[in-house]
Design an enzyme around this catalytic site. Structure first.
Site, PDB file in Angstrom:
ATOM      1  N   TYR A  21      36.939  17.050 105.739  1.00 33.77           N
ATOM      2  CA  TYR A  21      36.308  18.383 105.729  1.00 33.77           C
ATOM      3  C   TYR A  21      37.345  19.502 105.868  1.00 33.77           C
ATOM      4  O   TYR A  21      37.130  20.595 105.338  1.00 33.77           O
ATOM      5  CB  TYR A  21      35.191  18.472 106.784  1.00 33.77           C
ATOM      6  CG  TYR A  21      33.999  17.650 106.366  1.00 33.77           C
ATOM      7  CD1 TYR A  21      33.126  18.101 105.382  1.00 33.77           C
ATOM      8  CD2 TYR A  21      33.782  16.382 106.901  1.00 33.77           C
ATOM      9  CE1 TYR A  21      32.058  17.332 104.947  1.00 33.77           C
ATOM     10  CE2 TYR A  21      32.708  15.605 106.481  1.00 33.77           C
ATOM     11  CZ  TYR A  21      31.855  16.080 105.507  1.00 33.77           C
ATOM     12  OH  TYR A  21      30.806  15.309 105.068  1.00 33.77           O
ATOM     13  N   ARG A  60      38.333  20.071 102.358  1.00 36.01           N
ATOM     14  CA  ARG A  60      37.278  20.799 101.617  1.00 36.01           C
ATOM     15  C   ARG A  60      37.301  22.277 102.013  1.00 36.01           C
ATOM     16  O   ARG A  60      37.143  23.157 101.193  1.00 36.01           O
ATOM     17  CB  ARG A  60      35.886  20.242 101.925  1.00 36.01           C
ATOM     18  CG  ARG A  60      35.664  18.753 101.736  1.00 36.01           C
ATOM     19  CD  ARG A  60      35.427  18.379 100.291  1.00 36.01           C
ATOM     20  NE  ARG A  60      36.649  18.434  99.506  1.00 36.01           N
ATOM     21  CZ  ARG A  60      37.641  17.541  99.588  1.00 36.01           C
ATOM     22  NH1 ARG A  60      37.571  16.522 100.429  1.00 36.01           N
ATOM     23  NH2 ARG A  60      38.713  17.650  98.838  1.00 36.01           N
ATOM     24  N   VAL A  77      27.841  23.210 100.821  1.00 39.07           N
ATOM     25  CA  VAL A  77      28.466  23.633 102.072  1.00 39.07           C
ATOM     26  C   VAL A  77      29.597  24.636 101.807  1.00 39.07           C
ATOM     27  O   VAL A  77      30.280  25.066 102.726  1.00 39.07           O
ATOM     28  CB  VAL A  77      28.970  22.411 102.888  1.00 39.07           C
ATOM     29  CG1 VAL A  77      27.795  21.552 103.337  1.00 39.07           C
ATOM     30  CG2 VAL A  77      29.976  21.572 102.093  1.00 39.07           C
ATOM     31  N   HIS A 110      22.340  21.919 104.375  1.00 38.30           N
ATOM     32  CA  HIS A 110      23.251  20.829 104.760  1.00 38.30           C
ATOM     33  C   HIS A 110      24.467  21.321 105.537  1.00 38.30           C
ATOM     34  O   HIS A 110      25.473  20.624 105.617  1.00 38.30           O
ATOM     35  CB  HIS A 110      23.696  20.052 103.508  1.00 38.30           C
ATOM     36  CG  HIS A 110      22.599  19.231 102.899  1.00 38.30           C
ATOM     37  ND1 HIS A 110      22.652  18.709 101.631  1.00 38.30           N
ATOM     38  CD2 HIS A 110      21.395  18.835 103.400  1.00 38.30           C
ATOM     39  CE1 HIS A 110      21.538  18.035 101.370  1.00 38.30           C
ATOM     40  NE2 HIS A 110      20.758  18.102 102.428  1.00 38.30           N
ATOM     41  N   CYS A 163      29.453  22.600 118.231  1.00 35.09           N
ATOM     42  CA  CYS A 163      29.817  22.030 119.536  1.00 35.09           C
ATOM     43  C   CYS A 163      28.929  20.818 119.796  1.00 35.09           C
ATOM     44  O   CYS A 163      27.702  20.933 119.799  1.00 35.09           O
ATOM     45  CB  CYS A 163      29.632  23.077 120.635  1.00 35.09           C
ATOM     46  SG  CYS A 163      29.765  22.363 122.297  1.00 35.09           S
ATOM     47  N   CYS A 204      35.512  23.398 122.063  1.00 32.84           N
ATOM     48  CA  CYS A 204      34.684  24.597 121.873  1.00 32.84           C
ATOM     49  C   CYS A 204      35.104  25.697 122.839  1.00 32.84           C
ATOM     50  O   CYS A 204      35.905  25.472 123.742  1.00 32.84           O
ATOM     51  CB  CYS A 204      33.216  24.254 122.115  1.00 32.84           C
ATOM     52  SG  CYS A 204      32.862  23.934 123.852  1.00 32.84           S
ATOM     53  N   SER A 206      21.218  16.454  91.589  1.00 28.40           N
ATOM     54  CA  SER A 206      20.862  15.192  90.927  1.00 28.40           C
ATOM     55  C   SER A 206      19.519  14.639  91.377  1.00 28.40           C
ATOM     56  O   SER A 206      19.039  13.660  90.814  1.00 28.40           O
ATOM     57  CB  SER A 206      21.961  14.152  91.200  1.00 28.40           C
ATOM     58  OG  SER A 206      22.025  13.887  92.588  1.00 28.40           O
ATOM     59  N   LEU A 226      22.727  19.910  84.154  1.00 26.78           N
ATOM     60  CA  LEU A 226      23.510  19.415  83.026  1.00 26.78           C
ATOM     61  C   LEU A 226      22.727  18.355  82.263  1.00 26.78           C
ATOM     62  O   LEU A 226      22.824  18.242  81.039  1.00 26.78           O
ATOM     63  CB  LEU A 226      24.825  18.827  83.560  1.00 26.78           C
ATOM     64  CG  LEU A 226      25.959  18.617  82.594  1.00 26.78           C
ATOM     65  CD1 LEU A 226      26.322  19.918  81.894  1.00 26.78           C
ATOM     66  CD2 LEU A 226      27.177  18.065  83.334  1.00 26.78           C
ATOM     67  N   ALA A 228      25.675  25.129  84.135  1.00 30.15           N
ATOM     68  CA  ALA A 228      25.050  26.177  84.946  1.00 30.15           C
ATOM     69  C   ALA A 228      25.599  27.559  84.593  1.00 30.15           C
ATOM     70  O   ALA A 228      24.851  28.526  84.516  1.00 30.15           O
ATOM     71  CB  ALA A 228      25.268  25.874  86.428  1.00 30.15           C
TER      72      ALA A 228
END
Ligand code: OAD
Length: 239
Positions: free
Chosen positions: A58, A61, A96, A112, A120, A139, A181, A206, A223
């Site tokens: 993450y 990402r 996200v 999501h 936390c 935190c 999907s 698509l 799109a």
């Protein structure tokens, strides 16, 4: 015919809307998401088994959002639709990333979770996150400070905002699903809920999704091309 400005519109988006911005979808690469199986990076069990991998995944990402990733015409078209409809519009995203916000969307729910948010594990409070986190991150809300995790809803966890989404679907006159999907519930079930409550349901993707036959109408293509055209036609009906 009822005027468009009297209509409530709910839009659901998935990874496909961000594909042309350069973010990988989940299921278009032999089931691998950025070279990882979803079960290895997007479940509470994966986090327990190998937290370092999940944090790193993450973090990468999140970092992508600060590279040359930009919203594409589909994101901008939805912000334009929101401008035209105001409170009658709700955008529900499974994504996200922050590309909808960067395109100007405000009436948006991230069901999501969000990459730019941390959670936390103790107080369940969220806070803005732009850098990396790892097993040693703590935190600022608890004493003593507690571990934090990515604010992402993993498989087996309850998505956010379900009550508000359900209410919006009950009041929707039009439900539009874009770039998803139809594999992951509860989002994949929204079309049936919308049909049940009498909305017009449309898929823009698509290719036909897993639940493509549940939609009353569909347009297939990228799109970035399909959504702006569709939104312009919809807005033209406003008058
Ligand atoms: P998927 O990867 O499952 O599906 C993406 C969809 O977008 C597919 O149907 C593609 O055909 C379509 N697509 C690809 N490129 C497109 C383009 N340029 N224009 C339009 N459509 C395009 O992604 P999601 O349905 O969003 O959950 O996945 C749902 C959830 O599963 C995600 O939110 C994530 C994932 O595992 C969590 O992480 C909890």
């Amino acid at each position: 015919m009822q005027k468009m400005q009297k209509k409530n519109i709910v839009v659901l988006t998935g990874a496909g809307i961000s594909a042309e911005s350069g973010l990988g979808t989940f299921r278009d690469n032999n089931g691998l998401w950025e070279k990882h199986r979803v079960e290895d990076v997007a479940t509470p069990e994966a986090f327990e088994r190998n937290p370092e991998l999940v944090y790193r995944f993450y973090n990468e990402r999140r970092k992508q959002l600060f590279s040359d990733i930009e919203p594409n015409p589909a994101h901008y078209a939805l912000a334009k639709l929101e401008q035209a409809l105001g409170e009658r519009f709700l955008l529900v995203t499974q994504n996200v990333d922050n590309l909808h916000e960067r395109a100007g969307s405000k009436r948006i729910l991230h069901m999501h979770g969000e990459l730019l948010s941390a959670f936390c594990c103790y107080s369940e409070k969220r806070f803005v996150l732009t850098g990396d986190i790892d097993v040693n991150s703590r935190c600022e809300c608890c004493t003593p400070a507690q571990p934090v995790r990515p604010d992402i809803v993993w498989f087996g966890e309850m998505p956010y905002h379900m009550e508000s989404i359900s209410k919006a679907l009950q009041q929707a006159d039009v439900f539009i699903s874009i770039g998803t999907s139809g594999n992951v519930y509860p989002a994949a079930g929204f079309v049936r809920e919308a049909n049940f409550y009498g909305a017009q349901t449309i898929e823009l993707n698509l290719e036909p999704s897993e639940n493509g036959t549940d939609f009353q109408a569909a347009e297939y293509g990228k799109a970035g091309e399909v959504v702006p055209r569709f939104v312009d036609n919809l807005i033209a009906e406003l008058n």
